[in-house]
Design an enzyme around this catalytic site. Structure first.
Site, mmCIF file in Angstrom:
data_model
loop_
_atom_site.group_PDB
_atom_site.id
_atom_site.type_symbol
_atom_site.label_atom_id
_atom_site.label_comp_id
_atom_site.label_asym_id
_atom_site.label_seq_id
_atom_site.Cartn_x
_atom_site.Cartn_y
_atom_site.Cartn_z
ATOM 1 N N ASP A 178 0.829 -1.201 0.000
ATOM 2 C CA ASP A 178 0.000 0.000 0.000
ATOM 3 C C ASP A 178 0.867 1.256 0.000
ATOM 4 O O ASP A 178 1.958 1.274 0.566
ATOM 5 C CB ASP A 178 -0.894 -0.014 1.245
ATOM 6 C CG ASP A 178 -2.072 0.933 1.122
ATOM 7 O OD1 ASP A 178 -2.348 1.400 0.003
ATOM 8 O OD2 ASP A 178 -2.715 1.205 2.147
ATOM 9 N N HIS B 116 3.162 3.363 -8.867
ATOM 10 C CA HIS B 116 2.922 1.954 -9.164
ATOM 11 C C HIS B 116 4.140 1.331 -9.851
ATOM 12 O O HIS B 116 4.481 0.171 -9.588
ATOM 13 C CB HIS B 116 1.690 1.803 -10.049
ATOM 14 C CG HIS B 116 0.415 2.223 -9.375
ATOM 15 N ND1 HIS B 116 0.071 1.782 -8.112
ATOM 16 C CD2 HIS B 116 -0.589 3.049 -9.784
ATOM 17 C CE1 HIS B 116 -1.090 2.315 -7.764
ATOM 18 N NE2 HIS B 116 -1.510 3.085 -8.762
ATOM 19 N N LEU C 217 11.246 -20.536 -3.398
ATOM 20 C CA LEU C 217 10.196 -19.638 -2.939
ATOM 21 C C LEU C 217 8.991 -19.670 -3.872
ATOM 22 O O LEU C 217 9.142 -19.616 -5.093
ATOM 23 C CB LEU C 217 10.743 -18.214 -2.866
ATOM 24 C CG LEU C 217 9.719 -17.090 -2.600
ATOM 25 C CD1 LEU C 217 9.245 -17.140 -1.151
ATOM 26 C CD2 LEU C 217 10.322 -15.729 -2.935
#
Length: 254
Positions: free
Chosen positions: A34, A51, A145
């Site tokens: 965020d 972004h 991962l």
């Protein structure tokens, strides 16, 4: 009392540490990324610049998680509510997965990272979903991962779909009501086969879940920071992990 609650929530107000030893690493970390727009605004830049910088933070934290031996990293990339944003911003966000995959896929493969996605595919444009599906296929056999993108994801919709799916099985006589339990419910969620997050991180100072993994986060440790996502560094990530290490997880017991 307020200070104590603040501390229990894990609200970070100190400078990030530079830890060297990690004795208890969470298996699954989830992050609500965020603050991209606010980061850009403080610099006099358009929200899209935030972004784009946030995409760089995705790589940074993915590599940091991989180095620590974290097995699952789930990133909240786009929610079912984000469609209400201005069209030009949504269009930009829908291009980011393609850009990220084109730039980073080879390195993800080289680092044995497996890409996954959870969310509702029906509204996503082809140029968004196709590169992700390609990455999922090309990394399917990787054993390191798991990088799980929550894209067009909403927890309430996820749970409603799971309930409808279970109800349908009951109505067809394929499932008895007494067979419905937490394990069955979890198996119908988008995270089926994955452990629940041990740690949730949210950047930018907001203190809420925002319709993110509400079933799966029932016993997760929560850690919040005022740092905007584009500015979130490996050191901030280490700070969150160290805070997780200091906590005692009782799961309702003593």
């Amino acid at each position: 009392m307020i200070k104590r609650l603040w501390a229990l929530l894990g609200k970070s107000s100190k400078k990030p540490s530079n830890p060297k030893v990690f004795e208890k690493v969470p298996e699954h970390v989830a992050i609500i990324m965020d603050g991209n727009g606010r980061w850009a605004k403080t610099r006099g830049l358009p929200r899209t610049a935030g972004h784009h910088s946030g995409m760089k933070a995705v790589k940074r934290i993915t590599m940091a998680a991989d180095k620590l031996g974290i097995k699952y990293l789930t990133l909240y990339a786009f929610s079912t509510e984000n469609w209400t944003r201005p069209k030009d911003e949504v269009d930009f966000l829908m291009k980011l997965p393609q850009q990220f995959i084109e730039i980073e896929l080879d390195e993800l493969i080289a680092n044995n990272v497996q890409v996954r996605m959870m969310g509702h595919k029906e509204k996503l444009p082809a140029h968004t979903i196709s590169p992700l599906e390609e990455a999922i296929v090309k990394t399917a056999n990787n054993t390191g991962l798991v990088l799980n993108f929550a894209l067009n994801y909403g927890s309430r919709k996820e749970m409603l779909e799971a309930v409808k799916d279970i109800a349908s099985d009951v109505s067809r006589g394929e499932l008895a009501i007494d067979e419905i339990d937490e394990k069955l419910m979890a198996s119908r969620l988008h995270t089926s086969g994955m452990p629940d997050p041990d740690l949730l991180i949210r950047t930018s100072g907001e203190l809420r879940l925002s319709n993110f993994m509400m079933w799966q986060l029932a016993y997760s440790e929560l850690w919040f920071t005022d740092v905007y996502w584009p500015a979130f560094t490996e050191e901030h990530f280490h700070e969150a992990i160290h805070e997780y290490q200091r906590r005692v997880r009782r799961y309702g017991g003593l």
